[in-house]
Motif scaffolding. Structure first.
Motif, PDB file in Angstrom:
ATOM      1  N   LEU A 100       0.821  -1.214   0.000  1.00 11.55           N
ATOM      2  CA  LEU A 100       0.000   0.000   0.000  1.00 11.55           C
ATOM      3  C   LEU A 100       0.854   1.264   0.000  1.00 11.55           C
ATOM      4  O   LEU A 100       0.586   2.217  -0.735  1.00 11.55           O
ATOM      5  CB  LEU A 100      -0.922  -0.004   1.222  1.00 11.55           C
ATOM      6  CG  LEU A 100      -1.992  -1.101   1.246  1.00 11.55           C
ATOM      7  CD1 LEU A 100      -2.697  -1.129   2.598  1.00 11.55           C
ATOM      8  CD2 LEU A 100      -2.998  -0.895   0.124  1.00 11.55           C
ATOM      9  N   VAL A 101       1.897   1.280   0.831  1.00 15.87           N
ATOM     10  CA  VAL A 101       2.740   2.474   0.934  1.00 15.87           C
ATOM     11  C   VAL A 101       3.533   2.708  -0.356  1.00 15.87           C
ATOM     12  O   VAL A 101       3.624   3.831  -0.851  1.00 15.87           O
ATOM     13  CB  VAL A 101       3.686   2.360   2.147  1.00 15.87           C
ATOM     14  CG1 VAL A 101       4.682   3.523   2.171  1.00 15.87           C
ATOM     15  CG2 VAL A 101       2.881   2.346   3.445  1.00 15.87           C
ATOM     16  N   SER A 102       4.108   1.638  -0.924  1.00 18.59           N
ATOM     17  CA  SER A 102       4.908   1.801  -2.138  1.00 18.59           C
ATOM     18  C   SER A 102       4.038   2.289  -3.297  1.00 18.59           C
ATOM     19  O   SER A 102       4.464   3.116  -4.110  1.00 18.59           O
ATOM     20  CB  SER A 102       5.603   0.487  -2.511  1.00 18.59           C
ATOM     21  OG  SER A 102       4.668  -0.519  -2.870  1.00 18.59           O
ATOM     22  N   ARG A 103       2.802   1.808  -3.365  1.00 17.69           N
ATOM     23  CA  ARG A 103       1.917   2.212  -4.443  1.00 17.69           C
ATOM     24  C   ARG A 103       1.558   3.690  -4.325  1.00 17.69           C
ATOM     25  O   ARG A 103       1.538   4.427  -5.319  1.00 17.69           O
ATOM     26  CB  ARG A 103       0.653   1.350  -4.423  1.00 17.69           C
ATOM     27  CG  ARG A 103      -0.093   1.292  -5.736  1.00 17.69           C
ATOM     28  CD  ARG A 103      -1.280   0.365  -5.622  1.00 17.69           C
ATOM     29  NE  ARG A 103      -0.901  -0.949  -5.131  1.00 17.69           N
ATOM     30  CZ  ARG A 103      -1.764  -1.835  -4.652  1.00 17.69           C
ATOM     31  NH1 ARG A 103      -3.051  -1.540  -4.604  1.00 17.69           N
ATOM     32  NH2 ARG A 103      -1.347  -3.009  -4.236  1.00 17.69           N
ATOM     33  N   GLY A 108       3.001   9.492  -6.135  1.00 18.30           N
ATOM     34  CA  GLY A 108       3.325  10.837  -5.673  1.00 18.30           C
ATOM     35  C   GLY A 108       2.431  11.338  -4.562  1.00 18.30           C
ATOM     36  O   GLY A 108       2.427  12.533  -4.259  1.00 18.30           O
ATOM     37  N   ASP A 109       1.663  10.465  -3.937  1.00 16.32           N
ATOM     38  CA  ASP A 109       0.732  10.871  -2.869  1.00 16.32           C
ATOM     39  C   ASP A 109       1.346  10.527  -1.515  1.00 16.32           C
ATOM     40  O   ASP A 109       1.010   9.510  -0.898  1.00 16.32           O
ATOM     41  CB  ASP A 109      -0.614  10.164  -3.060  1.00 16.32           C
ATOM     42  CG  ASP A 109      -1.719  10.798  -2.227  1.00 16.32           C
ATOM     43  OD1 ASP A 109      -1.390  11.491  -1.249  1.00 16.32           O
ATOM     44  OD2 ASP A 109      -2.892  10.579  -2.557  1.00 16.32           O
ATOM     45  N   ARG A 110       2.231  11.386  -1.045  1.00 14.31           N
ATOM     46  CA  ARG A 110       2.921  11.127   0.224  1.00 14.31           C
ATOM     47  C   ARG A 110       1.975  11.151   1.433  1.00 14.31           C
ATOM     48  O   ARG A 110       2.108  10.321   2.331  1.00 14.31           O
ATOM     49  CB  ARG A 110       4.052  12.144   0.404  1.00 14.31           C
ATOM     50  CG  ARG A 110       4.893  11.910   1.650  1.00 14.31           C
ATOM     51  CD  ARG A 110       6.024  12.923   1.753  1.00 14.31           C
ATOM     52  NE  ARG A 110       6.724  12.776   3.013  1.00 14.31           N
ATOM     53  CZ  ARG A 110       7.690  11.897   3.240  1.00 14.31           C
ATOM     54  NH1 ARG A 110       8.069  11.089   2.268  1.00 14.31           N
ATOM     55  NH2 ARG A 110       8.281  11.824   4.409  1.00 14.31           N
ATOM     56  N   PRO A 111       1.028  12.099   1.518  1.00 11.47           N
ATOM     57  CA  PRO A 111       0.098  12.067   2.662  1.00 11.47           C
ATOM     58  C   PRO A 111      -0.672  10.748   2.755  1.00 11.47           C
ATOM     59  O   PRO A 111      -0.881  10.219   3.853  1.00 11.47           O
ATOM     60  CB  PRO A 111      -0.834  13.249   2.383  1.00 11.47           C
ATOM     61  CG  PRO A 111      -0.015  14.186   1.568  1.00 11.47           C
ATOM     62  CD  PRO A 111       0.821  13.310   0.689  1.00 11.47           C
ATOM     63  N   LEU A 112      -1.093  10.203   1.598  1.00 13.52           N
ATOM     64  CA  LEU A 112      -1.783   8.913   1.622  1.00 13.52           C
ATOM     65  C   LEU A 112      -0.846   7.813   2.091  1.00 13.52           C
ATOM     66  O   LEU A 112      -1.246   6.935   2.865  1.00 13.52           O
ATOM     67  CB  LEU A 112      -2.326   8.587   0.227  1.00 13.52           C
ATOM     68  CG  LEU A 112      -2.992   7.211   0.072  1.00 13.52           C
ATOM     69  CD1 LEU A 112      -4.204   7.096   0.990  1.00 13.52           C
ATOM     70  CD2 LEU A 112      -3.386   6.957  -1.378  1.00 13.52           C
ATOM     71  N   ALA A 113       0.412   7.855   1.645  1.00 13.06           N
ATOM     72  CA  ALA A 113       1.394   6.848   2.061  1.00 13.06           C
ATOM     73  C   ALA A 113       1.593   6.884   3.572  1.00 13.06           C
ATOM     74  O   ALA A 113       1.648   5.842   4.228  1.00 13.06           O
ATOM     75  CB  ALA A 113       2.720   7.087   1.343  1.00 13.06           C
ATOM     76  N   ARG A 114       1.685   8.084   4.162  1.00 12.95           N
ATOM     77  CA  ARG A 114       1.878   8.217   5.619  1.00 12.95           C
ATOM     78  C   ARG A 114       0.665   7.679   6.366  1.00 12.95           C
ATOM     79  O   ARG A 114       0.798   7.027   7.399  1.00 12.95           O
ATOM     80  CB  ARG A 114       2.128   9.679   5.991  1.00 12.95           C
ATOM     81  CG  ARG A 114       3.423  10.242   5.401  1.00 12.95           C
ATOM     82  CD  ARG A 114       3.653  11.698   5.825  1.00 12.95           C
ATOM     83  NE  ARG A 114       4.056  11.755   7.229  1.00 12.95           N
ATOM     84  CZ  ARG A 114       3.342  12.291   8.196  1.00 12.95           C
ATOM     85  NH1 ARG A 114       2.131  12.810   7.917  1.00 12.95           N
ATOM     86  NH2 ARG A 114       3.787  12.325   9.440  1.00 12.95           N
ATOM     87  N   ALA A 117       0.577   3.862   6.104  1.00 11.30           N
ATOM     88  CA  ALA A 117       1.618   3.280   6.955  1.00 11.30           C
ATOM     89  C   ALA A 117       1.141   3.203   8.403  1.00 11.30           C
ATOM     90  O   ALA A 117       1.291   2.172   9.073  1.00 11.30           O
ATOM     91  CB  ALA A 117       2.903   4.102   6.855  1.00 11.30           C
ATOM     92  N   ALA A 118       0.564   4.301   8.888  1.00  7.12           N
ATOM     93  CA  ALA A 118       0.087   4.330  10.273  1.00  7.12           C
ATOM     94  C   ALA A 118      -1.029   3.316  10.499  1.00  7.12           C
ATOM     95  O   ALA A 118      -1.015   2.559  11.487  1.00  7.12           O
ATOM     96  CB  ALA A 118      -0.400   5.739  10.621  1.00  7.12           C
ATOM     97  N   SER A 119      -2.001   3.293   9.605  1.00  9.72           N
ATOM     98  CA  SER A 119      -3.112   2.354   9.762  1.00  9.72           C
ATOM     99  C   SER A 119      -2.637   0.905   9.707  1.00  9.72           C
ATOM    100  O   SER A 119      -3.091   0.064  10.495  1.00  9.72           O
ATOM    101  CB  SER A 119      -4.156   2.599   8.657  1.00  9.72           C
ATOM    102  OG  SER A 119      -4.728   3.886   8.755  1.00  9.72           O
ATOM    103  N   SER A 120      -1.728   0.614   8.789  1.00 11.52           N
ATOM    104  CA  SER A 120      -1.209  -0.755   8.659  1.00 11.52           C
ATOM    105  C   SER A 120      -0.498  -1.190   9.931  1.00 11.52           C
ATOM    106  O   SER A 120      -0.652  -2.331  10.387  1.00 11.52           O
ATOM    107  CB  SER A 120      -0.252  -0.840   7.470  1.00 11.52           C
ATOM    108  OG  SER A 120      -0.897  -0.544   6.258  1.00 11.52           O
ATOM    109  N   ASP A 242      10.003  10.249   8.283  1.00 11.03           N
ATOM    110  CA  ASP A 242       8.709  10.861   8.624  1.00 11.03           C
ATOM    111  C   ASP A 242       7.599  10.308   7.735  1.00 11.03           C
ATOM    112  O   ASP A 242       6.791  11.044   7.169  1.00 11.03           O
ATOM    113  CB  ASP A 242       8.784  12.378   8.473  1.00 11.03           C
ATOM    114  CG  ASP A 242       7.530  13.080   9.026  1.00 11.03           C
ATOM    115  OD1 ASP A 242       6.872  12.496   9.907  1.00 11.03           O
ATOM    116  OD2 ASP A 242       7.219  14.192   8.545  1.00 11.03           O
ATOM    117  N   LEU A 243       7.563   8.966   7.636  1.00 12.29           N
ATOM    118  CA  LEU A 243       6.633   8.327   6.716  1.00 12.29           C
ATOM    119  C   LEU A 243       5.486   7.624   7.438  1.00 12.29           C
ATOM    120  O   LEU A 243       4.781   6.816   6.854  1.00 12.29           O
ATOM    121  CB  LEU A 243       7.384   7.329   5.827  1.00 12.29           C
ATOM    122  CG  LEU A 243       6.726   6.943   4.498  1.00 12.29           C
ATOM    123  CD1 LEU A 243       6.414   8.178   3.671  1.00 12.29           C
ATOM    124  CD2 LEU A 243       7.609   5.994   3.717  1.00 12.29           C
TER     125      LEU A 243
END
Length: 471
Positions: A100-103, A108-114, A117-120, A242-243
Motif C-alpha cells: 500500500l505504501v509503495s503504491r 506521488g501521494d505522500r500524505p496517503l502513504a503516511r 503506513a500508520a493504519s497498517s 517521517d513516513l
C-alpha cells in the motif's frame, strides 16, 4: 476472479510535492534507474538481515543443545514451531503495509502513504496481540497436538509464556521494515533485522550461560531482540523518513479493508509452506531417525544458503508497487525479468558452493550413513529445486503487490498440496527419502513456471485496463 486494487488508481507523478515533503523522485526512487540494479541492491541488503536472523536462530538452538539435555532442545524446538505461526501472520500483514505504501509513493501521494503506513502498523499490532492471547489460551492443546510431553512440554510452555507477548513488538518492527522497503531505504530496512540479530547473538550466551538462566535466557534474549527490532524500525520510518502519520481511529477503520484485502491472502499464502514441510517430514519419518536427522540438517541449511531467494521475494514487491503507481508497466515487466536473471545467477553460484562444501558440511555435523546420503543428495539437487521455488516466490510478491493476492494464495496452496503430496509419495515409493525430496522439486517446477508466467500475464492485463499506462 481478479482482485481489485485496494487503493484508488493513482495518477502519474508530473510535479514535485510541496517543499514540506521530499520530492516524488526522492521517495519513488524505483521509477527511474536500472531495475536489475534495484533488484540486486534491495535483495543484497535484505539477504544480509535475513541470513543474520537465520544464523542467530541456529546458534540460539545450538547454545541450548550445549546444556546437555535433549529435552531442553526439544522444548525450544516445539516453542519455535508455535512462534513461527505468529511470525507468518506478521509477514502477511507486513506485505500489505509495503504494497500500500509503495503504491501511494509511486503515485506521488505522500500524505496517503503516511496515513496507510500508520493504519497498517496499528492493524499489525492489534492482530499480533490477538493471536498471542489466543495461542496462550490454547497452549496446552497446541503443544499436545505437536507431541510435546514431560520436560520438553514444560520448557516449551515456559518459553512461550515469556516470548509470545512480545509478538506485538516483532509485528511493529516488521511493519516498520516494510515501510522502509516501500520507500526504497534498503539499508535501514536491513538494520532492523541485522541489529536485532546481533543483539540476540550477544544476549544468548550471556543469559543462558553467564547468568545461568538456561532456556529462560534464550527466551528473554528473543524478547530483547524484538524490542530492538521495533526501536530501530521506528527510528528509520518515523524519525528519518517521517513516513508514518499519527494514526486516527477513523483512518484505521477506513483503511482496514485495504490492509486485509492484501494481508489476509498473504497470511494464507505464508501458512502453506508449513503444511508442505510437515507432510514431507512425515514421509521422511517413515525411514527412521537417521533420515529425520538428515531432514533437520537440510532445514537448517536452506535458509542460510538460500536466504537470497527469500530476500528477493521481499525486495521485488516495492519496486513493482512504485512503478505501478507511476503507470510504468514496461518497467514492471523488466523488473520481473531482472528478478529471474538475478535468481538464476544466485542459485547457480550457491549450488556450486554447496557442491564444493559437501564434504565440509558432512564433517561439520559429524554425520555418516543414511543421514549423510540424504544431505549429500540435497547438495546435488538443491540448486534446481530452489530455482523453481524462487520463481514461485517472485510471482507471489508480484501478485501481492499488484492487486492479485488470491493468486499467490492459490499457487502456494497448490504447490503445498498438489505439488507436494503426490510427487513426494511417488518419489518415496520409487527411490526412498531421496525420491521424496526430488519429488517436491518436480512439484516446484510445475507451479513455479506456471506462477511466473501468470505474473507476466497480470501485468499485461493491468496495462490494458489502464489508459494512462506507458506499456
Amino acid at each position: 476472479m481478479d482482485i481489485p486494487s485496494p487503493v484508488a488508481p493513482p495518477q502519474p507523478v508530473t510535479a514535485p510535492v510541496s517543499s514540506a515533503a521530499p520530492a516524488a523522485g526522492e521517495t519513488a526512487r524505483f521509477v527511474t534507474g536500472s531495475p536489475l540494479r534495484h533488484v540486486a541492491v534491495m535483495t543484497g541488503t535484505g539477504a544480509v538481515g535475513l541470513v543474520a536472523v537465520f544464523v542467530v536462530d541456529f546458534l540460539s538452538l545450538l547454545y541450548v543443545s550445549w546444556l546437555g539435555d535433549p529435552s531442553l532442545t526439544a522444548g525450544v524446538g516445539f516453542a519455535t514451531v508455535v512462534l513461527f505461526f505468529g511470525v507468518s501472520i506478521n509477514i502477511g500483514l507486513m506485505i500489505a503495509a509495503g504494497a500500500l505504501v509503495s503504491r501511494a509513493l509511486g503515485a506521488g501521494d505522500r500524505p496517503l502513504a503516511r496515513r496507510l503506513a500508520a493504519s497498517s502498523l496499528v492493524h499489525l499490532v492489534i492482530v499480533a496481540l490477538a493471536i498471542s492471547l489466543l495461542m496462550l489460551a490454547f497452549l496446552p492443546l497446541i503443544l499436545g497436538r505437536l507431541g510435546a510431553t514431560g520436560e520438553a512440554y514444560a520448557v516449551a510452555e515456559r518459553f512461550l509464556w515469556i516470548t509470545l507477548p512480545s509478538n506485538a513488538l516483532m509485528a511493529l518492527g516488521m511493519g516498520y521494515s516494510g515501510v522502509l522497503r516501500a520507500v526504497g531505504d534498503a539499508a535501514r530496512a536491513m538494520y532492523v533485522t541485522l541489529i536485532g540479530g546481533l543483539v540476540t547473538a550477544g544476549l544468548d550466551p550471556l543469559l543462558i550461560f553467564g547468568l545461568g538462566l538456561g532456556t529462560d535466557g534464550a527466551a528473554w534474549a528473543t524478547v530483547g531482540s524484538r524490542l530492538v527490532f521495533a526501536l530501530v524500525g521506528l527510528h528509520g520510518a518515523v524519525r528519518v523518513h517521517d513516513l508514518v502519520a499519527r494514526p486516527s481511529v477513523a483512518d484505521v477503520v477506513a483503511d482496514a479493508r485495504a490492509v486485509y484485502r492484501i494481508g489476509f491472502p498473504a497470511v494464507l499464502t505464508n501458512v502453506a509452506p508449513a503444511l508442505a514441510n510437515a507432510f514431507l517430514a512425515g514421509i521422511l519419518a517413515r525411514f527412521g531417525d537417521a533420515i529425520v536427522a538428515g531432514g533437520s540438517i537440510i532445514d537448517r541449511l536452506v535458509p542460510v544458503v538460500f536466504g537470497g531467494i527469500f530476500a528477493l521475494s521481499g525486495a521485488v514487491g516495492p519496486i513493482l508497487g512504485q512503478n505501478w503507481g507511476a503507470g510504468r508497466f514496461d518497467r514492471m515487466r523488466e523488473t520481473l525479468r531482472a528478478s529471474v536473471l538475478f535468481m538464476t545467477i544466485y542459485t547457480g553460484v550457491v549450488w556450486a558452493l554447496l557442491l564444493l562444501a559437501e564434504g565440509l558440511i558432512l564433517r561439520l555435523f559429524q554425520i555418516t550413513g543414511p543421514t549423510a546420503h540424504l544431505v549429500s543428495f540435497f547438495c546435488w539437487v538443491s540448486g534446481a529445486l530452489w530455482f523453481f521455488n524462487g520463481l514461485l516466490f517472485v510471482a507471489n510478491a508480484s501478485f501481492n503487490n499488484l492487486g492479485f493476492p488470491l493468486y499467490s494464495t492459490a499457487f502456494n496452496w497448490g504447490r503445498a498440496t498438489l505439488g507436494t503430496i503426490p510427487f513426494a509419495l511417488v518419489g518415496a515409493w520409487l527411490a526412498g527419502p531421496e525420491g521424496a525430496l526430488a519429488g517436491t522439486g518436480v512439484g516446484s517446477l510445475v507451479f513455479g513456471c506456471a506462477a511466473i508466467a501468470t505474473a507476466f500475464w497480470t501485468i499485461t492485463k493491468l496495462a490494458r485496463e489502464d489508459g494512462r499506462a506507458r506499456v
